[in-house]
Design a protein around this motif. Structure first.
Motif, PDB file in Angstrom:
ATOM      1  N   ARG A 128      -0.497   8.521  17.001  1.00 32.92           N
ATOM      2  CA  ARG A 128       0.522   7.876  16.196  1.00 32.92           C
ATOM      3  C   ARG A 128       1.685   8.768  15.815  1.00 32.92           C
ATOM      4  O   ARG A 128       1.523   9.975  15.659  1.00 32.92           O
ATOM      5  N   ARG A 129       2.841   8.191  15.696  1.00 34.56           N
ATOM      6  CA  ARG A 129       3.972   8.926  15.139  1.00 34.56           C
ATOM      7  C   ARG A 129       3.853   8.930  13.622  1.00 34.56           C
ATOM      8  O   ARG A 129       3.284   7.984  13.070  1.00 34.56           O
TER       9      ARG A 129
ATOM     10  N   ASP B  76       4.462   5.777  11.582  1.00 40.59           N
ATOM     11  CA  ASP B  76       3.660   4.593  11.829  1.00 40.59           C
ATOM     12  C   ASP B  76       2.276   4.666  11.200  1.00 40.59           C
ATOM     13  O   ASP B  76       1.524   3.715  11.239  1.00 40.59           O
ATOM     14  N   TYR B  77       1.941   5.818  10.651  1.00 40.40           N
ATOM     15  CA  TYR B  77       0.602   5.980  10.093  1.00 40.40           C
ATOM     16  C   TYR B  77       0.365   5.056   8.920  1.00 40.40           C
ATOM     17  O   TYR B  77       1.192   4.962   8.022  1.00 40.40           O
ATOM     18  N   PRO B  78      -0.773   4.397   8.906  1.00 43.29           N
ATOM     19  CA  PRO B  78      -1.106   3.676   7.678  1.00 43.29           C
ATOM     20  C   PRO B  78      -1.438   4.713   6.596  1.00 43.29           C
ATOM     21  O   PRO B  78      -2.117   5.692   6.882  1.00 43.29           O
ATOM     22  N   ARG B  79      -0.903   4.518   5.463  1.00 43.48           N
ATOM     23  CA  ARG B  79      -1.156   5.485   4.388  1.00 43.48           C
ATOM     24  C   ARG B  79      -2.541   5.290   3.807  1.00 43.48           C
ATOM     25  O   ARG B  79      -3.103   4.207   3.891  1.00 43.48           O
TER      26      ARG B  79
END
Lengths: 102, 322
Positions: free
Chosen positions: A94-95, A98-101
């Motif tokens: 992932r960039r 775009d990461y889910p926190r």
């Protein structure tokens, strides 16, 4: 007369030579050097996965473009394959944005 | 013809560069733009230009003719005197000297009859391009060589990835090409879409390589994408989080209701099963609404009073060790 029970997608030496427009002797030599990927049948005949036609074209282009000998072509194609795998892995990781926190 | 650009400019060398400098520049550029080392669709044209420039400048005879007559030197008779040619051209316009069009420059061998790149009408044999450096040794005897595969990025919004459909994409540097790409619904970041036969050109009529579009899903103001799952922030007032509620959220497929159970803390993920990106071969992704508790930045006197009451009455300690 024998019939294939399944549709074969692999090429024998003659078909591979025709598909690539080269002499079977050269193909045999490149297979022996491990530059193109070949399987050996029970009676010693060579079989090629269809993807190897494109791989062989790359060998031709690299040899023509950089005057590489066969050992060097093998090295370069191996490195290019490795880079392709790494690039794909890099893309699928992932960039940051775009990461889910959490 | 290399897009009308100067051969020295293409190789990035001054006009008085020595043969060694030219070779060094060519080798460096060839490594950078060879279609097997650089899968950018624009690299192939660049490599072609570089090879053509080197092909001309590496041979002292053709280089002299190029210096004297410019890019059209192949149309000038080999025995033409540069001074006389220039004078006649200045006097009679462009007509003079064009009589023997098609005369190949010494060593350039335009008569190969092989693959022609055709753009400028000049007969350029691919074997010259690929084999130029090696004195014609290497390219010969191979016959037709299929083209290399190429890769280009295909940036898509979350909505486009969700819906799929056709998208017009333009790629390439000089020789720009536009494709109508069929995007299947539910593509994921990094997925490759193959356009057979649209990659690098083959030599001698051999088939072209394939062109791959690599999907890149653009950052979205609301959704974060992980595979086929979507994540979004679900903003809640403290009392909504404590008492529970039902909140409408926008999903790419339309509005949906999220039920917030009582006692929801910040960071809790509420799953809407199957409301993420679709999957043509299986289960669609999920949509996760992440609870994010917001407090009013300024409290009205009534709110303040109520919060103070709550603080006095509540025995809840969020920092208590379990």
């Amino acid at each position: 007369m024998s019939y294939a029970l399944i549709r074969t997608t692999r090429l024998d030496l003659g078909a591979f030579a025709r598909a690539t427009g080269t002499h079977p002797d050269l193909i045999r030599r490149l297979a022996a050097l491990g530059i193109i990927d070949a399987r050996q049948g029970p009676s010693g005949e060579l079989w090629f996965p269809p993807g190897q036609v494109a791989a062989f074209a790359r060998v031709q282009r690299l040899r023509a473009g950089f005057a590489l000998n066969y050992a060097a072509v093998g090295l370069v194609t191996d490195l290019l394959d490795k880079i392709a795998v790494l690039e794909a892995a890099l893309r699928s990781s992932r960039r940051p944005g775009d990461y889910p926190r959490g | 013809m290399a897009g009308g650009r100067d051969y020295y400019e293409i190789l990035g060398v001054p006009r008085n560069a020595g043969q060694e400098d030219i070779q060094r520049a060519y080798r460096k550029l060839a490594r950078a733009y060879h279609p097997d080392l650089n899968s950018d669709p624009a690299a192939e044209d660049r490599f072609k230009d570089i090879s053509e420039a080197y092909n001309v400048l590496s041979d002292p005879a053709t280089r002299r003719r190029y210096d004297a007559f410019g890019p059209d030197f192949r149309q000038i008779p080999e025995d033409a005197d540069p001074g006389a040619w220039r004078r006649s051209r200045a006097g009679a316009g462009a007509g003079a000297g064009a009589g023997r069009a098609g005369t190949a420059g010494a060593g350039a061998g335009g008569a190969g009859g092989g693959f022609s790149y055709g753009a400028g009408g000049t007969d350029v044999d691919i074997e010259d391009l690929f084999g130029g450096l090696f004195g014609g040794r290497s390219g010969r005897g191979w016959g037709p060589v299929p083209g290399a595969g190429q890769e280009a990025e295909l940036p898509l919004t979350v909505g486009e990835a969700y819906r799929g459909g056709r998208k017009s994409v333009t790629i390439g540097g000089a020789g720009q090409r536009t494709f109508e790409v069929n995007i299947p619904p539910g593509v994921t970041d990094g997925q490759r879409i193959r356009l057979a036969g649209q990659g690098g050109r083959g030599s001698d009529g051999a088939r072209s390589g394939d062109l791959y579009f690599i999907v890149r899903i653009l950052p979205h103001p609301v959704y974060r994408v992980q595979g086929r799952d979507l994540y979004l922030d679900l903003r809640l007032a403290p009392w909504e989080a404590a008492l529970g509620t039902s909140v409408p959220v926008d999903t790419p497929g339309g509005e949906a209701k999220v039920t917030v159970p009582p006692g929801t803390s910040c960071g809790r993920r509420l799953r809407l099963r199957g409301r993420g990106l679709p999957n043509p071969r299986g289960k669609p992704g999920d949509l996760f609404a992440e609870a994010k508790i917001m407090v009013p930045p300024r409290l009205s006197p009534a709110e303040r009073q109520l919060f103070e009451q709550l603080a006095a009455a509540s025995g809840f300690d969020p920092r208590r060790r379990q």
